[in-house]
Design an enzyme around this catalytic site. Structure first.
Site, short mmCIF file in Angstrom:
data_model
loop_
_atom_site.label_atom_id
_atom_site.label_comp_id
_atom_site.label_asym_id
_atom_site.label_seq_id
_atom_site.Cartn_x
_atom_site.Cartn_y
_atom_site.Cartn_z
N ASP A 137 3.03 9.01 -9.44
CA ASP A 137 2.68 8.32 -10.69
C ASP A 137 1.73 9.24 -11.47
OD1 ASP A 137 4.04 5.68 -10.27
OD2 ASP A 137 2.79 5.74 -8.49
N HIS B 134 4.55 2.39 2.30
CA HIS B 134 5.47 3.36 2.89
C HIS B 134 4.68 4.62 3.22
CE1 HIS B 134 5.23 5.20 -1.04
NE2 HIS B 134 5.72 4.11 -1.61
N GLU B 135 5.37 5.64 3.69
CA GLU B 135 4.70 6.85 4.16
C GLU B 135 3.85 7.49 3.06
OE1 GLU B 135 3.18 9.41 6.61
OE2 GLU B 135 4.33 7.68 7.28
N GLU C 193 0.54 11.63 -6.65
CA GLU C 193 0.98 12.35 -7.85
C GLU C 193 2.33 11.86 -8.34
OE1 GLU C 193 0.86 16.53 -6.99
OE2 GLU C 193 -1.27 16.65 -7.50
N GLY D 74 0.84 -2.89 -2.17
CA GLY D 74 1.49 -3.27 -0.91
C GLY D 74 2.87 -2.67 -0.77
N ALA D 75 3.67 -3.28 0.13
CA ALA D 75 4.99 -2.72 0.50
C ALA D 75 4.78 -1.26 0.89
CB ALA D 75 6.00 -2.88 -0.63
N HIS E 121 2.01 5.90 0.80
CA HIS E 121 0.70 5.23 0.85
C HIS E 121 -0.09 5.67 2.09
CE1 HIS E 121 3.14 2.04 -1.34
NE2 HIS E 121 2.15 2.26 -2.18
O1 PAF Z 1 0.25 2.63 -8.17
C1 PAF Z 1 0.12 1.41 -7.93
O2 PAF Z 1 0.56 0.90 -6.89
C2 PAF Z 1 -0.60 0.52 -8.93
O3 PAF Z 1 -0.31 0.91 -10.22
C3 PAF Z 1 -2.11 0.43 -8.70
C4 PAF Z 1 -2.78 1.79 -8.90
C5 PAF Z 1 -2.39 -0.07 -7.30
C6 PAF Z 1 -2.74 -0.55 -9.69
O4 PAF Z 1 -2.21 -1.82 -9.54
#
Ligand code: PAF
Length: 284
Positions: free
Chosen positions: A152, A36-37, A150, A33-34, A39
């Site tokens: 993460d 942003h662009e 990417e 959640g939260a 996501h």
């Molecule tokens: O990247 C994230 O927001 C989290 O690590 C994920 C992949 C949703 C798992 O909780």
């Protein structure tokens, strides 16, 4: 079709079952959640490839290292749903803790190798929490495709390894990091930066891009990383957890630039831990 909020595994399975009977290709975008662009770019990429897109929203307690960090994590379901609806996402899946970890839950998925070092070294148990919840989300949604940023980069490797090792038939799609105009990688944690920290935060990315250019141009790796570390601290970061060159395809540490690589860093700015990474491309 409007955005449907689904809160239980049973309802999710029933919905996906109907889609499957109609021959739909299903994608999942896992989030906490939260939104942003960054996501939203994953959701757009998913919509471009799949007939139905599920965005998951679960602030996963098992991947936090501190209770304070978990408590401070933004929870913004209503505005998240408002951002997703106009894009055309089909389901926002918002399970609660009992759906994900019912009484007696006793299984942990742990990925060695790519899950060790970097964030894995500084956040013990973090990737076990990520791998466990993402495995569950893959199995609950039965998605054909899954989209991850990417930013993460180590998480992307952990998730890919986990899905491959557990024979979960999902294709992982990595998507480029989305940055603010000043270069700062978008992150839900950026909302917690003070005004002054917001001025300093982009200097992490700037140092990474500069070091990546130097390394690509033939500068010695360790010396270049030492200079970049000094620059990050001089910019106002309190400390650096790691700044490392790793092979892009398997995250093996590199001290000589001789194959496609990523420069990855984690650093503390006040109370906030920022991570970022950039590709190191051979100069033309
Ligand atoms: O990247 C994230 O927001 C989290 O690590 C994920 C992949 C949703 C798992 O909780």
């Amino acid at each position: 079709m409007s955005l449907t909020i689904v809160r239980t595994v049973a309802e999710l399975r029933a919905t996906v079952g109907e889609w499957r009977r109609a021959g739909a290709r299903v994608a999942v975008v896992p989030t906490m959640g939260a939104l942003h662009e960054g996501h939203l770019s994953l959701v757009r990429a998913a919509l471009a490839e799949a007939d139905r897109v599920i965005v998951t929203l679960f602030v996963n307690p098992r991947q936090f290292n501190s209770a304070a960090d978990l408590a401070a994590y933004p929870r913004t379901e209503i505005s998240d749903a408002a951002k997703l609806a106009p894009l055309g996402a089909h389901v926002l899946y918002v399970p609660d803790g009992d759906q994900m970890y019912p009484d007696g839950f006793a299984t942990t998925v742990s990925v060695s190798g790519v899950g060790e070092g970097l964030c894995g070294a500084f956040r013990p148990g973090h990737f076990d929490g990520v791998a466990t919840v993402v495995a569950k989300l893959f199995l609950q949604t039965g998605a054909d495709l899954a989209f991850f940023g990417e930013k993460d980069f180590q998480q992307l490797h952990v998730v890919r390894r986990m899905a491959q090792d557990l024979d979960i038939p999902v294709e992982i799609r990595p998507c480029a990091t989305v940055r603010e105009p000043n270069g700062l990688a978008m992150s839900s944690r950026n909302a917690r930066l003070t005004d002054a920290e917001r001025m300093t935060a982009p200097k992490l990315a700037a140092a990474l891009f500069e070091a990546a250019d130097r390394i690509a141009g033939g500068a010695p790796v360790d010396e270049t990383l030492a200079k970049a570390s000094a620059r990050i601290v001089a910019a106002g970061f309190a400390s650096i957890e790691y700044l490392e060159l790793r092979a892009e395809d398997d995250l093996v540490p590199m001290h000589t630039f001789d194959r496609p690589a990523r420069l990855l860093a984690a650093a503390w700015l006040g109370e906030i831990r920022l991570i970022d990474n950039v590709r190191v491309q051979p100069a033309d």
